[in-house]
Write a protein that holds these residues in place. Structure first.
Motif, PDB file in Angstrom:
ATOM      1  N   THR A 153       4.792  11.472  21.170  1.00 52.29           N
ATOM      2  CA  THR A 153       5.017  11.264  19.741  1.00 52.29           C
ATOM      3  C   THR A 153       6.443  10.798  19.489  1.00 52.29           C
ATOM      4  N   ALA A 154       7.389  11.432  20.189  1.00 49.18           N
ATOM      5  CA  ALA A 154       8.790  11.033  20.020  1.00 49.18           C
ATOM      6  C   ALA A 154       8.970   9.562  20.401  1.00 49.18           C
ATOM      7  N   ASN A 155       8.367   9.175  21.535  1.00 49.00           N
ATOM      8  CA  ASN A 155       8.479   7.787  21.968  1.00 49.00           C
ATOM      9  C   ASN A 155       7.863   6.829  20.955  1.00 49.00           C
ATOM     10  N   LEU A 156       6.692   7.206  20.449  1.00 55.90           N
ATOM     11  CA  LEU A 156       6.030   6.346  19.460  1.00 55.90           C
ATOM     12  C   LEU A 156       6.874   6.207  18.202  1.00 55.90           C
ATOM     13  N   LEU A 157       7.442   7.333  17.765  1.00 53.53           N
ATOM     14  CA  LEU A 157       8.277   7.284  16.563  1.00 53.53           C
ATOM     15  C   LEU A 157       9.479   6.381  16.789  1.00 53.53           C
ATOM     16  N   GLU A 158      10.012   6.442  18.004  1.00 53.56           N
ATOM     17  CA  GLU A 158      11.188   5.632  18.285  1.00 53.56           C
ATOM     18  C   GLU A 158      10.832   4.147  18.281  1.00 53.56           C
ATOM     19  N   MET A 159       9.629   3.829  18.735  1.00 55.70           N
ATOM     20  CA  MET A 159       9.201   2.431  18.732  1.00 55.70           C
ATOM     21  C   MET A 159       9.044   1.906  17.307  1.00 55.70           C
ATOM     22  N   THR A 160       8.726   2.781  16.385  1.00 57.92           N
ATOM     23  CA  THR A 160       8.582   2.333  15.000  1.00 57.92           C
ATOM     24  C   THR A 160       9.918   2.260  14.284  1.00 57.92           C
ATOM     25  N   GLY A 161      10.996   2.692  14.951  1.00 58.72           N
ATOM     26  CA  GLY A 161      12.302   2.647  14.303  1.00 58.72           C
ATOM     27  C   GLY A 161      12.545   3.821  13.381  1.00 58.72           C
ATOM     28  N   GLU A 162      11.857   4.910  13.633  1.00 54.97           N
ATOM     29  CA  GLU A 162      11.983   6.123  12.820  1.00 54.97           C
ATOM     30  C   GLU A 162      13.404   6.707  12.947  1.00 54.97           C
ATOM     31  N   ASN A 163      13.735   7.555  11.988  1.00 56.21           N
ATOM     32  CA  ASN A 163      15.002   8.298  11.978  1.00 56.21           C
ATOM     33  C   ASN A 163      15.240   8.972  13.339  1.00 56.21           C
ATOM     34  N   VAL A 164      16.407   8.710  13.931  1.00 56.03           N
ATOM     35  CA  VAL A 164      16.656   9.208  15.288  1.00 56.03           C
ATOM     36  C   VAL A 164      16.669  10.733  15.363  1.00 56.03           C
ATOM     37  N   PHE A 165      16.995  11.379  14.271  1.00 45.84           N
ATOM     38  CA  PHE A 165      17.064  12.846  14.328  1.00 45.84           C
ATOM     39  C   PHE A 165      15.679  13.474  14.278  1.00 45.84           C
ATOM     40  N   ARG A 166      14.782  12.787  13.620  1.00 49.06           N
ATOM     41  CA  ARG A 166      13.391  13.243  13.644  1.00 49.06           C
ATOM     42  C   ARG A 166      12.835  13.091  15.068  1.00 49.06           C
ATOM     43  N   ILE A 167      13.197  11.987  15.714  1.00 51.10           N
ATOM     44  CA  ILE A 167      12.776  11.758  17.099  1.00 51.10           C
ATOM     45  C   ILE A 167      13.324  12.840  18.013  1.00 51.10           C
ATOM     46  N   ARG A 168      14.609  13.116  17.832  1.00 50.82           N
ATOM     47  CA  ARG A 168      15.252  14.124  18.683  1.00 50.82           C
ATOM     48  C   ARG A 168      14.594  15.494  18.505  1.00 50.82           C
ATOM     49  N   ALA A 169      14.150  15.770  17.296  1.00 56.03           N
ATOM     50  CA  ALA A 169      13.496  17.057  17.037  1.00 56.03           C
ATOM     51  C   ALA A 169      12.240  17.188  17.888  1.00 56.03           C
ATOM     52  N   TYR A 170      11.452  16.113  17.971  1.00 54.66           N
ATOM     53  CA  TYR A 170      10.241  16.158  18.799  1.00 54.66           C
ATOM     54  C   TYR A 170      10.592  16.287  20.275  1.00 54.66           C
ATOM     55  N   GLN A 171      11.659  15.609  20.701  1.00 52.88           N
ATOM     56  CA  GLN A 171      12.065  15.704  22.108  1.00 52.88           C
ATOM     57  C   GLN A 171      12.522  17.111  22.459  1.00 52.88           C
ATOM     58  N   ARG A 172      13.319  17.684  21.573  1.00 53.07           N
ATOM     59  CA  ARG A 172      13.799  19.051  21.814  1.00 53.07           C
ATOM     60  C   ARG A 172      12.636  20.024  21.879  1.00 53.07           C
ATOM     61  N   ALA A 173      11.695  19.870  20.955  1.00 56.43           N
ATOM     62  CA  ALA A 173      10.539  20.762  20.931  1.00 56.43           C
ATOM     63  C   ALA A 173       9.741  20.626  22.228  1.00 56.43           C
ATOM     64  N   ALA A 174       9.591  19.384  22.707  1.00 50.74           N
ATOM     65  CA  ALA A 174       8.838  19.162  23.947  1.00 50.74           C
ATOM     66  C   ALA A 174       9.500  19.890  25.109  1.00 50.74           C
ATOM     67  N   GLU A 175      10.828  19.792  25.201  1.00 47.21           N
ATOM     68  CA  GLU A 175      11.519  20.458  26.304  1.00 47.21           C
ATOM     69  C   GLU A 175      11.393  21.974  26.206  1.00 47.21           C
ATOM     70  N   ALA A 176      11.501  22.483  24.982  1.00 49.01           N
ATOM     71  CA  ALA A 176      11.405  23.934  24.799  1.00 49.01           C
ATOM     72  C   ALA A 176      10.030  24.437  25.228  1.00 49.01           C
ATOM     73  N   ILE A 177       9.010  23.685  24.910  1.00 49.30           N
ATOM     74  CA  ILE A 177       7.644  24.135  25.203  1.00 49.30           C
ATOM     75  C   ILE A 177       7.331  24.007  26.693  1.00 49.30           C
ATOM     76  N   ALA A 178       7.879  22.996  27.339  1.00 48.79           N
ATOM     77  CA  ALA A 178       7.661  22.853  28.782  1.00 48.79           C
ATOM     78  C   ALA A 178       8.215  24.061  29.530  1.00 48.79           C
TER      79      ALA A 178
END
Length: 572
Positions: free
Chosen positions: A13-38
């Motif tokens: 989801t983070a990657n997809l959001l980044e491809m759409t040019g979404e707000n970088v902090f929203r992207i980072r939030a998904y990345q952080r959440a992914a790492e925490a859950i792993a």
DNA sequence: GCCGTTTTCGGCCCGACTGTTTTCAGTCG
């Protein structure tokens, strides 16, 4: 849906959001959440049900997202995003040099949807014709596609560490290098490493770099400069060596040790105090003065933090703990007084009892256990009751010749599928120490495996559960079971959980160690040696235990023999 | 989207390198 799958879905989801040019902090939030859950060792759904705010980096929005994932296997957001960028396009991001922006453009402007099409576009010039992509970029992508196809993934630390040590030794001996250290995930004792990062100081950098690129371990040279060189080693692992001024060695070592999340958090912490951390020092933003650090300790001290050992730099809660001096004093290799799990020629080991005893003495141990397999493990020449007793006799004879070490009679006894032990209770009671291990029926359901482990733990003759999850690094996932319940039972009964130090096991793993300790259980760290040299693997077990926050007092074989014997005689 | 003993709003790590530009976007660690 497993945690790793939830994490992968959030990452996508983070990657997809980044491809759409979404707000970088929203992207980072998904990345952080992914790492925490792993990193979680309990199903993410269980934690959210108990405490919706219980996972750092997961707020109400992403929590909803996860619940939707768990309930339906996907999310509306993902489906929407996939209408714009199909999953195969996201997979292009695995090629180095292809980021979200480039992947989006090759899809939208060239219709590229997979690796083969990207390769074709790079060859026939269409890639280079895109604005802000030139011939060099296209050639680079082409080269990286080749490399990606060859690449085998991350390297186990058991392979990477000896390799790194051999190179460090060669550089220290053959060149004029004053300081040299391995940083990165290797230094943090992560179970696999992506590459090797070396940091050094030299007043004759040319001698160091020239030697590095000519070492026999080197396959090819990517870059050869005076401050930075990069090589690919035989086997495909990349090594980067950076040389710096002596005054910046600490900052550079800290920077390249990471982890990425730890550095982000450390810098955020610094910014809140008007300070800026980088690999070139610590800048006071009000005065623009920069402090330099030739060692790492100075950096943490200057930030008002307890020193954070590399193994704990995981971007979890270590900075919060360091603020109030609350980090545990971690166990050290030198704290260990014995090794409680090893094999001999009596079963599948390749050295005699006496040879193993001499090796343990050479390690400076004051006690040890000989723990060959039980009969149930036929492939390992497991011992029958008769052979077990004959072995005990030999152990006593050897022990008489080596009074400097206490040799415990032990066995690694199979835990059968139903949780019963492979030797009868009266035979187990004859031994000084019993390790119960799972070697078969590893595809049980979580309920079955939990019941099996609980039954073994409740057996008063069982002292240690060996390699509790049976996982293999980079191989099988291991047995799924209810960790909170099993770890709590181990704590209640005084049954130790092993950290098997063999780098292909590392079982319990770091996150399980932490969970077990928080449940109140204690551990042992053992090598499971099958030959004398295997006893050297202890450092990997210690590194793993340290990542889990283990202190010496959490580890039975870091304590004096009297404490160990008192523990082994509990309930008997 | 997350988060708070400075904040419930307004922030969110830092720098190098590359290739493409002529001031910077994208990627990486």
């Amino acid at each position: 849906m497993l945690n790793v799958q939830v994490a992968a879905a959030l990452e996508e989801t983070a990657n997809l959001l980044e491809m759409t040019g979404e707000n970088v902090f929203r992207i980072r939030a998904y990345q952080r959440a992914a790492e925490a859950i792993a990193d979680l060792r309990e199903p993410v759904g269980t934690i959210l049900a108990r405490d919706p705010k219980g996972i750092p980096g997961v707020g109400s929005g992403i929590a909803d997202h996860i619940r939707e994932l768990l309930a339906t296997g996907t999310t509306k957001l993902t489906v929407e995003l996939h209408q714009r960028f199909p999953p195969e396009v996201v997979a292009l991001l695995q090629v180095p040099g292809v980021g979200p922006k480039l992947a989006a453009r090759v899809y939208e402007e060239l219709g590229v949807t997979n690796l083969d099409m990207l390769e074709a576009a790079a060859i026939d010039g269409r890639l280079a014709s895109l604005p802000r992509v030139g011939t060099k970029s296209a050639a680079n992508v082409l080269k990286n596609i080749e490399g990606f196809r060859r690449r085998s993934g991350r390297t186990p630390i058991g392979i990477a560490r000896p390799l790194a040590e051999s190179i460090i030794a060669a550089l220290l001996e053959g060149s004029n290098v004053q300081r040299l250290a391995a940083a990165g995930s290797l230094r943090r004792f992560q179970e696999t490493v992506g590459d090797l990062d070396f940091v050094g100081v030299s007043d004759e950098p040319k001698s160091v770099m020239d030697l590095l690129v000519s070492l026999p371990q080197v396959d090819r040279v990517l870059g050869h400069g005076l401050t930075k060189s990069s090589v690919i080693l035989l086997g495909g692992l990349q090594l980067d060596l950076r040389l710096v001024e002596p005054r910046d060695f600490g900052s550079l070592l800290q920077h390249f040790t990471g982890s990425a999340q730890h550095n982000i958090q450390l810098r955020e912490y610094a910014v809140a105090r008007g300070l800026k951390v980088s690999e070139y020092g610590l800048e006071d933003m009000a005065t623009s003065t920069v402090r330099h650090f030739d060692d790492e300790e100075g950096i943490y001290a200057a930030l008002g933090l307890q020193f954070i050992p590399p193994e704990l730099r995981q971007g979890r809660d270590e900075i919060r703990l360091a603020v109030r001096n609350g980090l545990p004093k971690l166990i050290e290799l030198s704290d260990l007084k014995g090794d409680l799990h090893m094999h001999t020629t009596w079963s599948d080991g390749s050295a005699s009892i006496e040879a193993m005893v001499q090796a343990a003495i050479a390690k400076g141990y004051t006690y040890m256990a000989i723990s060959d397999h039980s009969a149930g493990l036929g492939v390992a020449r497991g011992l029958t009751v008769e052979r077990l007793r004959a072995q005990a006799q030999e152990i006593r004879e050897v022990a008489a010749r080596y009074p400097e070490i206490r040799i415990l009679t032990a066995s690694e006894v199979d835990i059968r599928a139903d949780g019963s032990m492979d030797f009868p209770d009266d035979v187990l009671a004859e031994l000084d120490l019993v390790i119960g291990s799972i070697h078969s029926a590893m595809n049980q359901t979580a309920d079955e495996a939990t019941a099996r482990l609980l039954k073994a733990i409740e057996n008063p003759n069982v002292d240690i559960i060996g390699h509790p999850t049976t996982r293999i690094v980079g191989g099988r996932e291991g047995v799924e079971f209810d960790r909170p319940e099993v770890f709590a039972a181990a704590a209640r009964t005084g049954t130790a959980l092993e950290v098997n130090a063999n780098p292909s096991r590392l079982d319990l793993r770091d996150t399980d160690v932490r969970m077990a300790l928080e449940a109140g259980a204690r551990i042992t760290i053992d090598t499971d040696a099958h030959v004398q040299g295997n006893m050297d693997l202890m450092e990997f077990g210690v590194g793993t235990a340290r990542r889990g926050g283990a202190r010496a007092q959490d580890v039975w074989n870091a304590g004096p023999i009297d404490d160990l014997l008192a523990w082994l005689q509990r309930d008997r």
